[in-house]
Design a protein around this motif. Structure first.
Motif, PDB file in Angstrom:
ATOM      1  N   TRP A 207      87.188  -6.162  18.645  1.00  0.00           N
ATOM      2  CA  TRP A 207      85.946  -5.432  18.333  1.00  0.00           C
ATOM      3  C   TRP A 207      86.212  -3.957  18.030  1.00  0.00           C
ATOM      4  CZ3 TRP A 207      87.227  -7.999  22.701  1.00  0.00           C
ATOM      5  CH2 TRP A 207      87.488  -7.261  23.849  1.00  0.00           C
ATOM      6  N   GLY A 208      87.490  -3.621  17.782  1.00  0.00           N
ATOM      7  CA  GLY A 208      87.801  -2.300  17.221  1.00  0.00           C
ATOM      8  C   GLY A 208      87.851  -1.149  18.207  1.00  0.00           C
TER       9      GLY A 208
ATOM     10  N   ASP B 228      82.029   1.202  21.902  1.00  0.00           N
ATOM     11  CA  ASP B 228      82.153   0.912  20.485  1.00  0.00           C
ATOM     12  C   ASP B 228      81.798   2.173  19.707  1.00  0.00           C
ATOM     13  OD1 ASP B 228      82.195  -0.132  18.013  1.00  0.00           O
ATOM     14  OD2 ASP B 228      80.338  -1.269  18.186  1.00  0.00           O
TER      15      ASP B 228
ATOM     16  N   ARG C 284      87.014  -3.134  12.177  1.00  0.00           N
ATOM     17  CA  ARG C 284      87.598  -4.173  13.060  1.00  0.00           C
ATOM     18  C   ARG C 284      88.962  -4.657  12.500  1.00  0.00           C
ATOM     19  NH1 ARG C 284      83.716  -2.304  15.068  1.00  0.00           N
ATOM     20  NH2 ARG C 284      81.837  -3.255  15.875  1.00  0.00           N
TER      21      ARG C 284
END
Length: 934
Positions: A268-269, A815, A221
Motif C-alpha cells: 500500500w505504498g 498513507d 503503489r
C-alpha cells in the motif's frame, strides 16, 4: 488542582522519556583507532547505486511473459557478479537505511527525534575514510554524509527539495537528473585537469542516490505500472553509467559496482515498520574483487523466493544491511568505519585466502576496539565492587583469541583464522550489547516503583477528596516530621550513590522520582487504614467481583492494542449494557438506538487497516451523509425558530450553520476533484490546495461562533471536524466519525437514564441545557461506583477512536495519500502534523462527549478525570514491561509505539480535557447591527 496537574504532567513526561534512556540510548562510542587491511585492495574505486524504496521481489521477479524487469542487472547476476538479499532493520526509513549501508551501524531510535536531515550523532562512514567521494541525488540524504566527514573531500550534487513531489507527472525524472549529471560530470572532467587527476586516484567512491522508485511507490503503489517502469529506467541508467565509467578508465578492471536499496515498501505504498516487504532489499555486486556467479544444485531458505524468481541454481548470498559497509571498505582498501558493527561477507570476495583472513581479522579488531571503549566507559562510572564484567570476553580471553588468529594466519591456516575471527566478532557484539544495557534492570525498577507509587497516590486522592468512604483524620505533626526527614535522607543517600558513580543527570531524575511520590502516599496512611475498615465491612463477594470486572476491562483494553477485534468484543458487551442493568425498561427507544449504534461501530475494527486501498466514492458518500443529517437537523431548527422569541439571534446562528454545511459540501468536492486530477497525472490543483488550507483554519472559528446549547454545540463540533476529516480521508474511515458521533450522542442520553436509575440526581432537560451555565461547583456530587464505569467507557471510546480505523501504532499504516489535498511535495513534518490531526479528530469528538457527560451528570471534571488517569496508568505499566529491544523488528517497533501511545494518551487526555472545555463553553461574539428607532 493546578499543582496536581503540573506534577502529573511532569511525572508522565519523565515516564515517557525514560523508555528512550532505558531501551534506546545511542549505541555509539568514540575514541577507537582506525583499522585497515595491510594487503593491497582489489579495486581502486567503488560505484554505489542506492535505489531508494526498491523491494527485493520487485527487482528479481520476472514479468508475466517471463522477461526480466531489469534485463541488464539480471544478466549481471547470471554472468558477472554475486547477488543476494540485504536484510534491513526497523525503522525502515531512508536515513537509518543509508547510515547502515555507508557507516555500518544501525541508528538508534533517538535519532528520529533529532530530525532526519542533519547529523544528530557524529559517526564515521566509508565516504569519510575515502580519498574522494562524489555523490548525486536527494537533498535529504547526501548532506548528512558530507557534514559528518572530516576535511573537504565529500562532494554533493542535489536537486531542489521541491522536486520530490508525489503528485508529479513522473517521479522517474529524479533518477534521470542523477544519470544526466553523472554523465556531464565525467565529460567535463576531461577538460578539467584537477578533477581528472582526482578521479584517477585510488580509494575513490561514486554514490548515486536514486529516489524516483520510492516517490513512485508512495504515489502509485509498488504494483503499479509507474513503479515497474521506473525500475526499467534505473536498469538502463545503471547500464549506461557502468559502461561510461569502464570506458573512462580504459576498462582497467579496477572498478567495483554495488547496487542495493535502503528499504523496501508495503503493497500500500508506505514503509517504516518491519514487514518483510519493507525489510528485504536487493543486493547485486560485480566488478573488481567480486566473485562470479556460483552454480549450485540446491540451496535452502525459509522463503520460496528462489523458485518464484527462477534463480534456484545461482547461489544466493544474504547479508545484514550493515555488512555492506565493511564490504565496500575492504574492496577499496580504506579503514573500516569506526562504529561499524557489520561482518564482512567473505563469499562476495574473489581474492586470495590470505586477503580474506587479513580482512576478517581487521573487521574483528575494529569491533573489539568498540567493545574495549564501551567497557572502560562503564568501568569508570561504576563502583569497583559493583562492576560485573562480561565474562566470555575477559582481558585474558581477548589476548588468547588474538594470538590464536595471528598464529593461524602465519601458519597459512586461513579457514581456521576466519572461523576464530567470526567467534571474536560475535563475542564482541554480545559484549557491546551487554554493556549497552548494563543499567537497564536498575533503571527499569526505579521507573516501575515510581509508576506504582503515582497510581496509588491518585487512587488515594480520589477516595479522600471525592467519595464519602473515609472520615477526615487530623494529621499527627510529630509523625509527619519524622516521615519527611526519613524520605529526605533516603533521597540524599540515593543522590550520593549516583554522584560517586558520575551518572548522567537523567539517572537522578529516574531514581529520585519515587521518593517524593511514595512520601505523598505514606503520608496518607490514616486514609488507607480507614478505607481498609470500610471495605472489610462490605460484602466480600461484591468487592472481589468489582475488582475482577475492573481487571478484565483493563486487560481487554491492553489486548485491543494487539488485536483490534478486541474492540468489537467490547462494543458488543456495551450493546448489552442496558439489558444487564435493566435500564431498557425505563427507556426502550434510547436503549435500542444505543444497542444498534454499538453494533454499527463494532464493524469498524473488523475492517482492514485504512490506507491499503483508496476508495474515494466512500469519502464522497460520507460527505453526502453528513449533509443529509445536517438538513434533517436544520429542519428541526427551523421548526423551533418559528416558536422562538429572539429571532435575530437565531438567524445569526442559522447563518453559521449554513456556512458549516457549505464547508462540508466544499470539502467533499475538493476530495473528489483532487484525486481525479492526481489520477490523470495533472498534479494538485492550486485552488483545491487553497480551499483545503482555508477549511482547516476556518472550521474551528465557525465552531466557536455557534450557540453553546448542548446538542447544537456538539453538532457544530461534528460539522467543523468533518469538513477537515473528509479532506484527510481516502476510504471507509470517512464514515467512522459519523458512527462514533452517533454513539456519543446516544451515550449522553443513556447516562441521563443511568442517573435516574440509580437515583443519584434529578434528570436535567438536555434540549435546553447550556454548557456555559453548567459549571456551578455547588451542584457537584460525590463519586459513585457507577462513575468508574463512566470513566472506563471514556477510555474505551478513546482507544476505539484510536484503533477503530487502523493500527496507528505502526509507522507503515500511514498513507501519504491522506494529505494530498493539502500538499504533495515531500515534507515529513507537515505531513506528519496533518496525519496526527487526522488521528486527533475522533479523539476530540469523544472528549467533547465526555465533557457533556460530566456536566450533565453533575460531576467535577477532576474526579472523573482522576479515574481515567488510574486506568491509563495501569495500562501503561503493562506496556512498560512489554517493551522489547530484541526479537523481530516488527515486535520492537510495535512495543515501543504501544508504550509511547499509552503514555502520550494520558498526557494527551489532560490536553484534550482542556480543549473540550474550550470547544464546548467558549463562544465568539459577532459584531451586532444596532437598530435605531426614530
Amino acid at each position: 488542582i493546578p499543582v496536581f496537574i503540573l506534577a502529573g504532567l511532569l511525572v508522565h513526561c519523565v515516564f515517557l522519556v525514560s523508555i528512550f534512556d532505558i531501551y534506546f540510548s545511542s549505541p555509539l562510542v568514540h575514541g577507537m583507532t582506525p583499522q585497515q587491511t595491510p594487503l593491497p585492495p582489489p579495486a581502486k574505486r567503488l560505484v554505489l547505486f542506492v535505489a531508494d524504496g526498491l523491494r527485493a521481489d520487485s527487482l528479481y521477479e520476472l514479468n508475466s511473459n517471463g522477461t526480466p524487469r531489469a534485463p541488464y542487472l539480471r544478466s549481471i547476476l547470471e554472468n558477472n557478479g554475486s547477488w543476494g538479499i540485504s536484510h534491513t532493520r526497523v525503522p525502515t526509513e531512508s536515513r537509518p537505511g543509508h547510515v547502515a549501508l555507508i557507516a555500518g551501524f544501525y541508528e538508534d531510535v533517538s535519532a528520529v527525534a533529532k530530525g532526519w536531515k542533519e547529523n544528530p550523532v557524529e559517526f564515521d562512514s566509508v565516504f569519510n575514510e575515502s580519498k574522494y567521494t562524489w555523490s548525486w541525488g536527494s537533498p535529504d540524504i547526501l548532506p548528512m554524509f558530507a557534514k559528518g566527514a572530516t576535511g573537504d573531500h565529500v562532494y554533493t550534487f542535489c536537486y531542489a527539495a521541491e522536486s520530490e513531489d508525489f503528485g508529479a507527472e513522473d517521479a522517474a525524472k529524479l533518477d534521470k537528473w542523477v544519470f544526466d549529471h553523472v554523465k556531464s560530470f565525467f565529460n567535463s572532467s576531461r577538460s578539467n585537469q584537477t578533477l581528472f587527476s582526482a578521479l584517477n586516484e585510488e580509494k575513490v567512491v561514486l554514490f548515486l542516490h536514486l529516489l524516483g522508485i520510492d516517490t513512485n511507490g508512495h504515489a502509485h503503489r509498488p504494483n503499479s505500472r509507474e513503479y515497474q517502469e521506473n525500475i526499467k529506467q534505473v536498469d538502463e541508467g545503471v547500464k549506461e553509467i557502468a559502461s561510461l565509467i569502464d570506458s573512462f578508465y580504459g576498462n582497467d578492471g579496477k572498478t567495483a559496482f554495488i547496487l542495493t536499496s535502503d528499504h523496501g515498501m508495503t503493497d500500500w505504498g508506505s514503509h517504516g515498520a518491519g514487514h518483510p516487504s519493507e525489510t528485504l532489499t536487493p543486493l547485486i555486486v560485480w566488478g573488481a574483487g567480486i566473485n562470479y556467479p556460483q552454480k549450485v544444485t540446491s540451496q535452502f531458505f525459509e522463503d520460496n523466493f528462489l523458485k518464484e524468481w527462477k534463480l534456484e541454481n545461482l547461489k544466493r548470498l544474504d547479508v545484514n544491511q550493515a555488512d555492506i559497509a565493511p564490504l565496500m571498505a575492504s574492496l577499496i582498501g580504506v579503514p573500516f568505519p569506526l562504529n561499524s558493527v557489520g561482518t564482512l561477507p567473505l563469499e562476495y570476495l574473489n581474492s586470495s585466502a590470505h586477503f580474506k583472513a587479513e580482512s576478517m581479522f581487521t573487521n574483528a579488531v575494529q569491533i573489539l576496539e568498540q567493545f574495549k571503549v564501551k567497557m572502560s566507559q562503564k568501568k569508570e562510572t561504576t563502583l569497583s565492587f559493583l562492576f560485573t564484567p562480561f565474562k566470555p570476553l575477559s582481558d585474558s580471553e581477548q589476548i588468547n583469541l588474538l594470538k590464536k588468529i595471528r598464529l593461524y594466519i602465519q601458519q597459512q591456516k586461513y579457514d581456521e583464522a576466519v572461523s576464530q575471527c567470526k567467534t571474536l566478532i560475535n563475542l564482541a557484539l554480545e559484549g557491546l550489547s551487554y554493556y549497552h544495557t548494563y543499567d537497564r534492570l536498575f533503571l527499569g525498577l526505579s521507573i516501575a516503583v515510581g509508576f506504582v507509587g503515582w497510581t496509588t497516590y491518585v487512587i488515594l486522592v480520589i477516595i479522600k477528596a471525592h467519595t464519602n468512604l473515609t472520615k477526615t483524620v487530623p494529621a499527627n505533626e510529630k509523625k509527619s516530621t519524622v516521615l519527611f526527614y526519613g524520605f529526605a535522607s533516603a533521597g540524599m543517600i540515593i543522590a550520593f550513590f549516583l554522584l560517586i558513580q558520575t551518572c548522567p543527570w537523567t539517572y537522578y531524575v529516574y531514581c529520585l522520582l519515587p521518593v517524593p511520590v511514595w512520601y505523598a502516599v505514606v503520608r496518607e496512611i490514616p486514609v488507607i487504614q480507614d478505607l481498609a475498615t470500610n471495605v472489610l465491612s462490605l460484602h466480600i463477594g461484591q468487592s472481589i467481583g468489582f475488582l475482577l470486572v475492573c481487571i478484565l476491562g483493563i486487560e481487554i483494553l491492553v489486548f485491543s492494542f494487539f488485536y483490534r477485534s478486541a474492540l468489537t468484543v467490547g462494543l458488543l458487551v456495551f450493546a448489552g449494557w442496558p439489558v444487564i442493568t435493566q435500564l431498557w425498561i425505563q427507556a426502550k427507544t434510547r436503549a435500542l438506538i444505543w444497542t444498534l449504534l454499538c453494533v454499527l461501530l463494532a464493524i469498524f475494527p473488523l475492517m482492514p487497516v485504512v490506507g491499503r486501498e483508496p476508495n474515494i466514492p466512500l469519502v464522497i458518500a460520507a460527505g453526502l451523509l453528513t449533509l443529509l443529517i445536517s438538513f434533517f437537523s436544520l429542519y428541526k431548527e427551523l421548526a423551533s425558530l418559528c416558536k422562538s422569541e429572539n429571532k435575530y439571534r437565531d438567524k445569526e446562528d442559522l447563518k453559521v450553520y449554513f456556512y458549516q454545511m457549505f464547508s462540508v459540501a466544499l470539502s467533499t468536492y475538493v476530495v473528489s476533484s483532487t484525486h481525479d486530477s492526481l489520477k490523470n497525472k495533472q498534479g494538485l490543483p492550486v485552488t483545491n490546495q487553497i480551499i483545503s488550507w482555508m477549511t482547516l483554519v476556518s472550521s474551528p472559528v465557525l465552531l466557536l461562533l455557534s450557540p453553546t446549547f448542548l446538542f447544537q454545540r456538539l453538532f457544530s463540533i461534528l460539522l467543523s471536524l468533518m469538513s477537515t476529516y473528509l479532506l484527510l480521508s481516502t476510504g471507509y474511515e470517512a464514515l467512522f466519525p459519523l458512527a462514533l458521533f452517533g454513539l456519543m450522542f446516544a451515550w449522553i442520553n443513556m447516562e441521563q437514564e443511568a442517573l435516574q436509575h440509580y437515583g443519584l440526581s434529578h434528570k436535567p432537560k438536555l434540549a435546553v441545557f447550556n454548557f456555559t451555565y453548567a459549571m456551578d461547583i455547588s451542584q457537584f456530587r460525590q463519586l459513585h461506583l457507577d462513575d468508574v464505569r463512566r470513566s472506563f467507557f471514556f477510555v474505551f471510546f478513546i482507544v476505539t477512536a484510536f484503533f477503530g480505523t487502523g493500527n496507528i501504532a505502526s509507522i507503515n499504516s500511514f498513507d501519504p495519500a491522506s494529505v494530498y489535498c493539502f500538499l504533495t511535495v515531500f515534507s515529513p513534518f507537515t505531513m506528519g502534523g496533518l496525519l496526527l490531526l487526522k488521528v486527533a479528530i475522533p479523539f476530540v469528538l469523544v472528549s467533547c462527549a465526555f465533557e457533556a457527560v460530566q456536566v450533565t451528570t453533575q460531576l467535577s471534571s477532576k474526579s472523573l478525570f482522576l479515574i481515567v488517569l488510574v486506568i491509563s496508568d495501569v495500562m501503561a505499566l503493562h506496556f512498560f514491561f512489554l517493551v522489547k529491544d530484541y526479537g523481530s523488528w516488527l515486535d520492537i517497533g510495535t512495543s515501543i509505539s504501544h508504550y509511547v501511545l499509552v503514555m502520550s494518551l494520558t498526557i494527551f487526555m489532560m490536553v484534550m480535557n482542556g480543549l473540550a472545555q474550550l470547544l464546548t463553553t467558549r463562544r465568539l461574539g459577532l459584531p451586532r447591527r444596532t437598530k435605531h428607532h426614530s
